[in-house]
Write a protein that holds these residues in place. Sequence first.
Motif, PDB file in Angstrom:
ATOM      1  N   THR A  14       0.828  -1.196   0.000  1.00 31.40           N
ATOM      2  CA  THR A  14       0.000   0.000   0.000  1.00 31.40           C
ATOM      3  C   THR A  14       0.869   1.256   0.000  1.00 31.40           C
ATOM      4  OG1 THR A  14      -1.176   1.342   1.664  1.00 31.40           O
ATOM      5  CG2 THR A  14      -0.590  -0.833   2.311  1.00 31.40           C
ATOM      6  N   VAL A  15       0.352   2.317  -0.589  1.00 34.30           N
ATOM      7  CA  VAL A  15       1.086   3.580  -0.696  1.00 34.30           C
ATOM      8  C   VAL A  15       0.127   4.748  -0.906  1.00 34.30           C
ATOM      9  CG1 VAL A  15       1.345   3.355  -3.215  1.00 34.30           C
ATOM     10  CG2 VAL A  15       2.886   4.866  -1.957  1.00 34.30           C
ATOM     11  N   GLY A  16       0.530   5.915  -0.448  1.00 40.62           N
ATOM     12  CA  GLY A  16      -0.198   7.135  -0.800  1.00 40.62           C
ATOM     13  C   GLY A  16      -0.679   7.932   0.379  1.00 40.62           C
ATOM     14  N   GLU A  17      -1.113   7.222   1.410  1.00 40.90           N
ATOM     15  CA  GLU A  17      -1.615   7.878   2.615  1.00 40.90           C
ATOM     16  C   GLU A  17      -1.312   6.935   3.763  1.00 40.90           C
ATOM     17  OE1 GLU A  17      -5.773  10.043   2.213  1.00 40.90           O
ATOM     18  OE2 GLU A  17      -5.803   8.100   1.272  1.00 40.90           O
ATOM     19  N   PRO A  18      -1.387   7.464   4.988  1.00 37.22           N
ATOM     20  CA  PRO A  18      -1.320   6.521   6.101  1.00 37.22           C
ATOM     21  C   PRO A  18      -2.520   5.584   5.992  1.00 37.22           C
ATOM     22  CG  PRO A  18      -1.171   8.810   6.882  1.00 37.22           C
ATOM     23  CD  PRO A  18      -1.565   8.858   5.430  1.00 37.22           C
ATOM     24  N   ILE A  19      -2.310   4.319   6.271  1.00 45.19           N
ATOM     25  CA  ILE A  19      -3.449   3.400   6.220  1.00 45.19           C
ATOM     26  C   ILE A  19      -4.002   3.233   7.632  1.00 45.19           C
ATOM     27  CG2 ILE A  19      -1.903   1.347   6.236  1.00 45.19           C
ATOM     28  CD1 ILE A  19      -4.141  -0.056   4.553  1.00 45.19           C
ATOM     29  N   ASN A  20      -5.308   3.392   7.768  1.00 43.01           N
ATOM     30  CA  ASN A  20      -5.932   3.229   9.079  1.00 43.01           C
ATOM     31  C   ASN A  20      -5.805   1.768   9.475  1.00 43.01           C
ATOM     32  OD1 ASN A  20      -8.309   5.063   7.354  1.00 43.01           O
ATOM     33  ND2 ASN A  20      -7.061   6.001   8.944  1.00 43.01           N
ATOM     34  N   PRO A  21      -5.434   1.498  10.727  1.00 40.02           N
ATOM     35  CA  PRO A  21      -5.217   0.099  11.135  1.00 40.02           C
ATOM     36  C   PRO A  21      -6.382  -0.830  10.789  1.00 40.02           C
ATOM     37  CG  PRO A  21      -4.356   1.554  12.808  1.00 40.02           C
ATOM     38  CD  PRO A  21      -5.017   2.438  11.778  1.00 40.02           C
ATOM     39  N   GLU A  22      -7.615  -0.352  10.885  1.00 41.22           N
ATOM     40  CA  GLU A  22      -8.731  -1.262  10.578  1.00 41.22           C
ATOM     41  C   GLU A  22      -8.786  -1.601   9.090  1.00 41.22           C
ATOM     42  OE1 GLU A  22      -9.963  -3.171  12.770  1.00 41.22           O
ATOM     43  OE2 GLU A  22      -8.892  -1.950  14.246  1.00 41.22           O
ATOM     44  N   ALA A  23      -8.402  -0.654   8.246  1.00 43.52           N
ATOM     45  CA  ALA A  23      -8.349  -0.939   6.805  1.00 43.52           C
ATOM     46  C   ALA A  23      -7.209  -1.933   6.529  1.00 43.52           C
ATOM     47  CB  ALA A  23      -8.144   0.347   6.018  1.00 43.52           C
ATOM     48  N   SER A  41      -2.456  14.442  15.754  1.00 45.10           N
ATOM     49  CA  SER A  41      -2.355  14.092  14.339  1.00 45.10           C
ATOM     50  C   SER A  41      -3.729  13.719  13.813  1.00 45.10           C
ATOM     51  CB  SER A  41      -1.372  12.946  14.153  1.00 45.10           C
ATOM     52  OG  SER A  41      -2.034  11.745  13.869  1.00 45.10           O
ATOM     53  N   THR A  42      -4.010  14.200  12.613  1.00 46.76           N
ATOM     54  CA  THR A  42      -5.305  13.918  11.996  1.00 46.76           C
ATOM     55  C   THR A  42      -5.490  12.427  11.773  1.00 46.76           C
ATOM     56  OG1 THR A  42      -4.183  14.363   9.912  1.00 46.76           O
ATOM     57  CG2 THR A  42      -5.549  16.111  10.809  1.00 46.76           C
ATOM     58  N   MET A  43      -4.422  11.772  11.342  1.00 49.40           N
ATOM     59  CA  MET A  43      -4.530  10.360  10.987  1.00 49.40           C
ATOM     60  C   MET A  43      -4.996   9.528  12.179  1.00 49.40           C
ATOM     61  SD  MET A  43      -2.774   7.294  11.326  1.00 49.40           S
ATOM     62  CE  MET A  43      -2.656   5.780  10.400  1.00 49.40           C
ATOM     63  N   GLU A  44      -4.518   9.873  13.354  1.00 51.21           N
ATOM     64  CA  GLU A  44      -4.860   9.046  14.507  1.00 51.21           C
ATOM     65  C   GLU A  44      -6.334   9.195  14.896  1.00 51.21           C
ATOM     66  OE1 GLU A  44      -0.427   8.521  16.343  1.00 51.21           O
ATOM     67  OE2 GLU A  44      -1.774   9.858  17.429  1.00 51.21           O
ATOM     68  N   VAL A  45      -6.848  10.419  14.785  1.00 48.46           N
ATOM     69  CA  VAL A  45      -8.275  10.608  15.085  1.00 48.46           C
ATOM     70  C   VAL A  45      -9.119   9.933  14.001  1.00 48.46           C
ATOM     71  CG1 VAL A  45     -10.097  12.277  15.583  1.00 48.46           C
ATOM     72  CG2 VAL A  45      -7.727  12.797  16.231  1.00 48.46           C
ATOM     73  N   GLU A  46      -8.676  10.062  12.766  1.00 49.67           N
ATOM     74  CA  GLU A  46      -9.390   9.414  11.659  1.00 49.67           C
ATOM     75  C   GLU A  46      -9.417   7.890  11.833  1.00 49.67           C
ATOM     76  OE1 GLU A  46      -7.240  10.905   8.322  1.00 49.67           O
ATOM     77  OE2 GLU A  46      -8.023  12.927   8.603  1.00 49.67           O
ATOM     78  N   SER A  47      -8.307   7.350  12.279  1.00 49.60           N
ATOM     79  CA  SER A  47      -8.245   5.896  12.452  1.00 49.60           C
ATOM     80  C   SER A  47      -9.221   5.425  13.519  1.00 49.60           C
ATOM     81  CB  SER A  47      -6.823   5.459  12.797  1.00 49.60           C
ATOM     82  OG  SER A  47      -6.011   5.627  11.669  1.00 49.60           O
ATOM     83  N   ALA A  48      -9.392   6.228  14.552  1.00 53.91           N
ATOM     84  CA  ALA A  48     -10.366   5.872  15.585  1.00 53.91           C
ATOM     85  C   ALA A  48     -11.768   5.856  14.984  1.00 53.91           C
ATOM     86  CB  ALA A  48     -10.289   6.867  16.739  1.00 53.91           C
ATOM     87  N   LEU A  49     -12.074   6.831  14.166  1.00 55.99           N
ATOM     88  CA  LEU A  49     -13.400   6.876  13.541  1.00 55.99           C
ATOM     89  C   LEU A  49     -13.608   5.695  12.602  1.00 55.99           C
ATOM     90  CD1 LEU A  49     -13.515  10.699  12.902  1.00 55.99           C
ATOM     91  CD2 LEU A  49     -15.258   9.428  14.183  1.00 55.99           C
ATOM     92  N   VAL A  50     -12.599   5.401  11.798  1.00 59.06           N
ATOM     93  CA  VAL A  50     -12.729   4.313  10.827  1.00 59.06           C
ATOM     94  C   VAL A  50     -12.880   2.953  11.529  1.00 59.06           C
ATOM     95  CG1 VAL A  50     -11.500   3.100   8.945  1.00 59.06           C
ATOM     96  CG2 VAL A  50     -11.579   5.579   8.967  1.00 59.06           C
ATOM     97  N   ALA A  51     -12.434   2.883  12.769  1.00 56.84           N
ATOM     98  CA  ALA A  51     -12.589   1.637  13.523  1.00 56.84           C
ATOM     99  C   ALA A  51     -14.040   1.397  13.942  1.00 56.84           C
ATOM    100  CB  ALA A  51     -11.676   1.650  14.749  1.00 56.84           C
ATOM    101  N   HIS A  52     -14.889   2.432  13.810  1.00 58.37           N
ATOM    102  CA  HIS A  52     -16.312   2.248  14.125  1.00 58.37           C
ATOM    103  C   HIS A  52     -16.981   1.506  12.965  1.00 58.37           C
ATOM    104  CE1 HIS A  52     -20.546   3.147  14.748  1.00 58.37           C
ATOM    105  NE2 HIS A  52     -20.243   3.415  16.014  1.00 58.37           N
TER     106      HIS A  52
END
Length: 651
Positions: A392-401, A535-546
């Motif tokens: 994977t490449v391009g953005e941080p990947i959310n752990p759930e993805a 960091s935006t990515m970390e808050v986003e990752s929490a949301l994506v885990a929902h």
Amino acid sequence: MSDQANENIESVLQETRSFPPPAEFVEQANISSKEQYEELWNRAKDDPAGFWGDLAQGLEWAQPYDKVLEGEMPETKWFTGGKINASVNCIDRHLDSWRKNKAAIVWEGEPGDTRVLRYQDLYREVCKFANCLKKLGVETGDRVTLYMPMVPELAIAMLACSRIGATHSIIFGGFSADAIADRNNDAQAKLVITADGGWRRGKNIPLKEAVDQSLEKSPSVEKVVVYRRTGCEVDMVPDRDYWWHDLMEDVSAECDPVELDSEHPLFILYTSGSTGKPKGVQHSTGGYLLGTMMTSKWVFDLKEDDTYWCTADIGWITGHSYIVYGPLANGATTVMYEGAPNWPDEGRFWEIIEKYQVNIFYTAPTAIRAFIKWGDEWPNKYDLSSLRLLGTVGEPINPEAWMWYHTVIGQERCPIVDTWWQTETGGIMMSPLPGVTATKPGSCTTPLPGVVPDIVTAEGESLGDNQGGLLVMRQPWPHMLRTLYGDHDRFKEVYFSTIPGCYLAGDSARRDEDGYYWIMGRIDDVINVSGHRLSTMEVESALVAHPKVAEAAVVGFPHEIKGEGICCFVTLKTDDGSPELKEELKQHVRTQIGVVATPDDIRFAAALPKTRSGKIMRRLLRDIAAGRESTGDTTTLEDLNVIANLRQKDE
Ligand code: ATP
Ligand code: MG
């Protein structure tokens, strides 16, 4: 930047899962032990000239170089005195072995038409087209714009340019006429290579028409070559526009490669512009080739009989380095697909993997999030057992993805390489080595040999474990950018002035206690909530885990008490955009990562604004969250309607 005490970026991501490489993978891997990796990495750090000099023996030089490396960053030069040609290294040198008959490019058009070009075929087409370019007056050192669909002729045109030493500048086929004109002018391009159109979700994208419009504003362009792809009607201007097939009719199938300085500009590539006016990143020939060749081999564990597929568009750096130059320099088989992942249906990528028995699959988080939203039934319909390795490449990947990719696509069998790099770095910088590195979802893990990263404060002081800060590179590497075309001052200013002696990546990151790097997002995206820099990515990752959330983009907005508040734009998997769900998501983030990251505002959206390469454009969302007009450049935005819709909701 704020005062010293608050300078670090706090990490709120909690991720403890770890996945060692499967034993079967390790057994067959090119690099298979930690000791091997450490030996390579240490040697590259302590003796870069010896390390890269040895590897450069794996390239074919028309004239040997005098010195491996000269000068300090940012003025480092590699393989000075050496003469080389990229097309020779990607094609000619494979012809005196059985690889002559090996598939170089396996291509699938969106409508389902297919083509396979063996290395010998590629040689013939590249030589012929290089002769066409010469016939049209293109000379070594000229700039040539390529505005093409994903057809083999795009790769052929790149390699033909490199054969005669013309510098290519590829513009992604989704850009507008104005964007083409800007780039033509900036590069002072002499020729444009395009097609009548390209297929996208069954529709003809009129490329030639856009070029015609752009030429009203790009006086440097003298001639246009048009490849016939869709058969749509186009205007051909006499003595300016030429059909590809006409030109190819009576040219020789032999073309002597020009011996070029190692530092000769192979290409210019304008970055996607997530952060502002596009920059003409210029790459070299020798160093770039070596970097893409070696990183392909290390990261993708390339083997002679692999079928390798990178789904990027060649209009992005990922396509340059990991569809064309890196794989071909290794003599690999590279798959190229023309169209959309959901055409004629959402199973297309998995169908391609099954059909060609793809072994290595490299894609982007934005695509993975879309696959998740479309549902597991699509990949589950196909046989994905040929897959050995995922990337994977391009953005941080959310752990759930990441977990979804691991279980549903990789079937818990394939290592995942999360590769951090940039247009400017030319090749992958940080990534797991699939036969060595235990992966952690969301981390690009450790630097490749030759890459010496650090995390520093704004004053350039190194930070300790788990302290977020600025990601920099302390040593030069062969495939780094050489300048921004026509603006060397901007080049020095953007990348080398903030932290003297270092390359500034522009991303924030932290390093954990195991030495693993975690990209937290862009420096500009950091949110300052009551003195906490998040960091935006970390808050986003929490949301994506929902379970109900498909994608999230988090930005700060001016807040009277906290300095900045947290605004979350969320797209859902289901259509439950209720006020209750908003509250639930706020609570979810709070329990996942703590009070400090509790969102102030959640906004449901049908789609998020993205660059044409699929990255979330937080810059525009910041304006919306703050209720102000956007002033920045939007030419790289994929869909202007997304922004209009978000604004309407706001009112
Ligand atoms: P511009 O510089 O014009 O704003 P861009 O940065 O989006 O455009 P690229 O060079 O294609 O253009 O992207 C590089 C950036 O993408 C990195 O700086 C980083 O922010 C992000 N990125 C790429 N790969 C990863 C990854 N594996 N993990 C985290 N972030 C990544
Ligand atoms: Mg960038």
